[in-house]
Design an enzyme around this catalytic site. Structure first.
Site, PDB file in Angstrom:
ATOM      1  N   HIS A 128       1.171  -1.263   0.318  1.00 42.05           N
ATOM      2  CA  HIS A 128       0.387   0.087  -0.145  1.00 42.05           C
ATOM      3  C   HIS A 128       0.719   1.578  -0.037  1.00 42.05           C
ATOM      4  O   HIS A 128       0.744   2.283  -1.001  1.00 42.05           O
ATOM      5  CB  HIS A 128      -0.809   0.188   1.393  1.00 42.05           C
ATOM      6  CG  HIS A 128      -2.034   0.963   1.285  1.00 42.05           C
ATOM      7  ND1 HIS A 128      -3.055   1.324   1.265  1.00 42.05           N
ATOM      8  CD2 HIS A 128      -1.450   2.686   1.273  1.00 42.05           C
ATOM      9  CE1 HIS A 128      -3.142   2.135   0.956  1.00 42.05           C
ATOM     10  NE2 HIS A 128      -2.759   3.168   1.558  1.00 42.05           N
ATOM     11  N   GLU A 129       2.052   1.229   1.185  1.00 46.14           N
ATOM     12  CA  GLU A 129       3.002   2.461   0.896  1.00 46.14           C
ATOM     13  C   GLU A 129       3.554   3.285  -0.252  1.00 46.14           C
ATOM     14  O   GLU A 129       3.882   4.567  -0.911  1.00 46.14           O
ATOM     15  CB  GLU A 129       3.385   2.520   2.050  1.00 46.14           C
ATOM     16  CG  GLU A 129       2.660   2.512   3.686  1.00 46.14           C
ATOM     17  CD  GLU A 129       1.347   3.124   3.590  1.00 46.14           C
ATOM     18  OE1 GLU A 129       2.196   4.898   3.021  1.00 46.14           O
ATOM     19  OE2 GLU A 129       0.744   3.416   4.501  1.00 46.14           O
ATOM     20  N   HIS A 178       1.278   4.465  -2.776  1.00 47.66           N
ATOM     21  CA  HIS A 178       2.139   5.805  -2.492  1.00 47.66           C
ATOM     22  C   HIS A 178       3.595   6.449  -3.315  1.00 47.66           C
ATOM     23  O   HIS A 178       3.423   7.192  -3.623  1.00 47.66           O
ATOM     24  CB  HIS A 178       1.672   6.479  -0.901  1.00 47.66           C
ATOM     25  CG  HIS A 178       0.098   5.968  -0.599  1.00 47.66           C
ATOM     26  ND1 HIS A 178      -0.779   6.964  -0.703  1.00 47.66           N
ATOM     27  CD2 HIS A 178      -0.088   5.622   0.456  1.00 47.66           C
ATOM     28  CE1 HIS A 178      -1.639   7.167  -0.291  1.00 47.66           C
ATOM     29  NE2 HIS A 178      -1.792   6.237   0.545  1.00 47.66           N
ATOM     30  N   HIS A 217       3.547   6.592  -7.017  1.00 49.90           N
ATOM     31  CA  HIS A 217       2.480   7.660  -7.013  1.00 49.90           C
ATOM     32  C   HIS A 217       3.684   9.473  -7.321  1.00 49.90           C
ATOM     33  O   HIS A 217       4.005  10.031  -8.502  1.00 49.90           O
ATOM     34  CB  HIS A 217       1.576   7.986  -6.283  1.00 49.90           C
ATOM     35  CG  HIS A 217       0.237   8.763  -7.116  1.00 49.90           C
ATOM     36  ND1 HIS A 217      -0.658   9.477  -6.203  1.00 49.90           N
ATOM     37  CD2 HIS A 217       0.040   9.569  -7.685  1.00 49.90           C
ATOM     38  CE1 HIS A 217      -1.817   9.870  -7.004  1.00 49.90           C
ATOM     39  NE2 HIS A 217      -1.435  10.409  -8.467  1.00 49.90           N
TER      40      HIS A 217
END
Length: 670
Positions: free
Chosen positions: A461-462, A465, A468
């Site tokens: 998940h991190e 990010h 991105h």
């Protein structure tokens, strides 16, 4: 001597020289950086030349470089490696920074220049990205109160300063409660715990300076303790301490702080002409209105609660089968859910965990990024802010893309949770700058460090990010990377979690810590079959938190937030044995700052999209389909906030999704 925070960093990739920076450098560096930024703003506002995009908007984009450099370092270390001096500095900096930015947003001459450009926008010959940046700057000034006058203007400035102070106090109180509590464990207390929990408890005891193993309030330790400890009395004691964070009375109690924050937010929204804070906060988000948020959450609540109630009934039967009378309690759920998972899916987390080594899961996240986006990761030997940290250079076809820093282990100096931040964001103006991106987690230490499946999902998940941030390809820093609508920012992170569940990824990287053997096929099958296990519980604890957050802000501010929390949960029919994922006194998402206030729903809003987005890869026949990966990068990961998020999603997928994909993905569809 030159303050190292303000110097030109002649370091590899212009990384912060952490080996030369001391805590005593921060305050004087901030003084100079604030003064410099104020002078830059004054020069823009007082420019006698008529406003142009270059001398106003681009000038704003270029201003504050020194301040960004100082704060990028300070907030990195204060969040991930705090100490009493850094906490003191944070308490002092928060109101000063709030006042500084309030002064800028209240600068009438500057606002007039932006307003003039906004009125002339159709005649300025702006490109699409420039038009978007102008709109965002103008909107930010309007929403910050730039049009207010007199007493209302002064009151808005005071509110912002007070909110900054309260947010810092809330965070530090929570950190203090998490840091100060631990429960000593005797050898007898360790019976029934798998080796990885025992090892983590011993490592935590060493970190705390205790005589032996301990349970702390770090999620990566307390959750497996609640899953595996057969000692119901110890589970209850640990659970009660965990949910009491921020509500223990005394100087670290957050309940009065939460009430004051909510009252000030309501007043802030009212000053700007909104009926309540939720209406104000949601206006620029994809959801747009509180009603649309509530509709989404309630569409999920019904199926989730029904599943949780059915699961709870079975777990209570198991409790009674163990000879324990009475109701299933919150400190029982994880223990009996783990036993049920073992029985129904023959999946034992104690047997699974050796296959989820931290280093191998990092490799897996990197390998997926290589296959999808042709990124390569090379370890770097550079000074960082803590010995636990490590860094990599990220390249594509030999060209530098970013620096990625990972700080993975729990410690008393680190606030709870997991997050991604950029010490430096990607931009092309006023000059090219490559991002420096950090993932911070709170995994239990071990030799080697082993993750739960939820931990591994958090890592992916991190890293979503981080991608991105790293793949951002825009001109202006204000729209770079994760500078997007709050209910869009979780799309890349939650989407990337899906690659952890791709069978070929687990086959390659889920290898046993001792034997090096890959995860057996039958275990792999059970992991994937059990992916939706206990989704009723997980969805209920999340949605309840999101609905309480919405209730706090969609209407008059509650005098007693704890009473409002209780009323909302009662109206929902919250199952007795499930608590909110984040009760009010520890709800840092909502009360440590404005980021997720009225916005905790955004994880689910993004999940509606991520479930649908991964389906695009499945429809293409491969999780690594190059055409879909290219479309994902071009339309979402590289674009930052340069376009409206709904427009970006439609460009990737061809349409907006419905809630059905989410319910199916969570196994909650009828």
């Amino acid at each position: 001597m030159t303050n190292p925070l303000l110097a030109d960093w002649k370091t590899p990739f212009e990384l912060a020289p952490f080996d030369k920076i001391t805590d005593e450098d921060f305050a004087p560096a901030l003084d100079i950086a604030l003064e410099e930024h104020s002078a830059e703003i004054a020069a823009i506002a007082d420019n006698p030349a008529p406003p142009t995009f270059a001398n106003t908007v681009e000038a704003l984009e270029a201003a504050g470089a020194a301040l960004d450099q100082v704060l990028g370092v300070f907030y990195t270390v204060s969040g991930a490696d705090s100490n009493p001096r850094r906490e003191e500095l944070q308490r002092a900096f928060s109101p000063r920074l709030a006042a500084h930015y309030a002064e800028i947003s209240a600068n009438k001459a500057l606002f007039h220049r932006l307003a003039t450009l906004w009125e002339q926008r159709d005649t300025l010959g702006l490109g699409a990205e420039q038009a978007r940046v102008l709109m965002l700057h103008h909107r930010a000034f309007v929403r910050s109160g730039a049009a207010l006058q007199g007493e209302e203007e002064a009151r808005m400035k005071a509110i912002k300063g007070r909110l900054a102070t309260l947010g810092t106090e809330f965070t530090q109180n929570l950190l203090a409660d998490e840091r100060d509590w631990f429960m000593d464990l005797s050898d007898a207390d360790l019976e029934g715990l798998p080796d990885f929990v025992v090892d983590a408890a011993r490592a935590a005891g060493a970190e705390k300076g205790a005589k032996g193993p301990v349970v702390t309030l770090s999620r990566s330790l307390i959750v497996p303790f609640l899953q595996f400890s057969p000692r119901r009395d110890l589970r209850e004691r640990a659970f009660r301490a965990w949910v009491a964070r921020g509500a223990n009375g005394g100087k670290t109690d957050n309940r009065a702080i939460a009430a004051e924050i909510l009252k000030l937010r309501e007043e802030r929204a009212t000053l700007l002409g909104y009926p309540n804070f939720a209406t104000y906060k949601l206006e620029p988000e994809m959801a747009g209105t509180p009603d649309r948020v509530r509709d989404l959450l309630m569409a999920v609540w019904g199926p989730a609660r029904a599943r949780a109630e059915a699961d709870g009934a079975r777990l209570e039967e198991m409790l009674h089968e163990d000879g324990i009378n009475g109701a299933l309690e919150p400190w029982d759920w994880r223990y009996y859910a783990e036993k049920r998972r073992h029985a129904e899916h023959d999946l034992d987390e104690a047997a699974l965990k050796p296959y989820l080594q931290l280093d191998r899961m990092i490799e897996a996240a990197f390998a997926c990024a290589h296959r999808l986006f042709n990124l390569d990761f090379r370890p770097l030997d550079v000074p960082l802010y803590h010995p636990d940290c490590r860094a990599w250079e990220v390249t594509r076809d030999g060209k530098h893309v970013a620096v990625f820093i990972g700080d993975y282990f729990a410690r008393g100096s680190k606030r709870s949770g997991a997050w991604c931040s950029a010490m430096r964001a990607q931009a092309k103006f006023p000059e090219e700058q490559a991002p420096v991106v950090i993932n911070v987690c709170n995994f239990a230490k071990g030799s080697p460090a082993l993750l739960s499946y939820d931990d591994a999902r958090t890592l992916f998940h991190e890293f979503g990010h981080a991608l991105h941030q790293m793949l951002s390809d825009v001109t202006y820093e204000s729209i770079s990377g994760t500078s997007v609508a709050r209910d869009f920012v979780e799309l890349p992170s939650q989407l990337y979690e899906h690659w952890l569940e791709v069978p070929e990824v687990l086959k390659e990287f889920a290898t046993h810590a001792k034997t090096g053997e890959p995860m057996p096929q039958d275990m792999l099958d059970k992991v994937l079959e059990a992916a939706n296990f206990d989704q009723g519980f997980q969805t209920v604890e999340y949605v309840a938190s999101a609905l309480v957050d919405l209730a706090f802000h969609d209407g008059p501010a509650p005098v007693d937030p704890m009473a409002t929390q209780a009323d909302v949960l009662a109206d929902l029919g919250m199952p007795h044995a499930i608590t909110m994922r984040h009760a009010t006194p520890q709800f840092a998402h909502v009360f440590s700052g404005d980021g997720y206030s009225s916005g905790y729903y955004s994880y689910m809003w993004s999940e509606v999209m991520d479930a649908d987005a991964f389906a695009a890869f499945e429809e293409a026949g491969s999780a690594f389909d190059p055409e879909r990966a290219r479309a994902l990068e071009q339309n979402i990961l590289s674009t930052g906030g340069s376009r409206d998020p709904a427009e970006l999603y439609v460009a990737f997928r061809g349409r907006l999704p419905g809630v059905d994909a989410l319910l199916k993905g969570r196994g909650l569809a009828a």
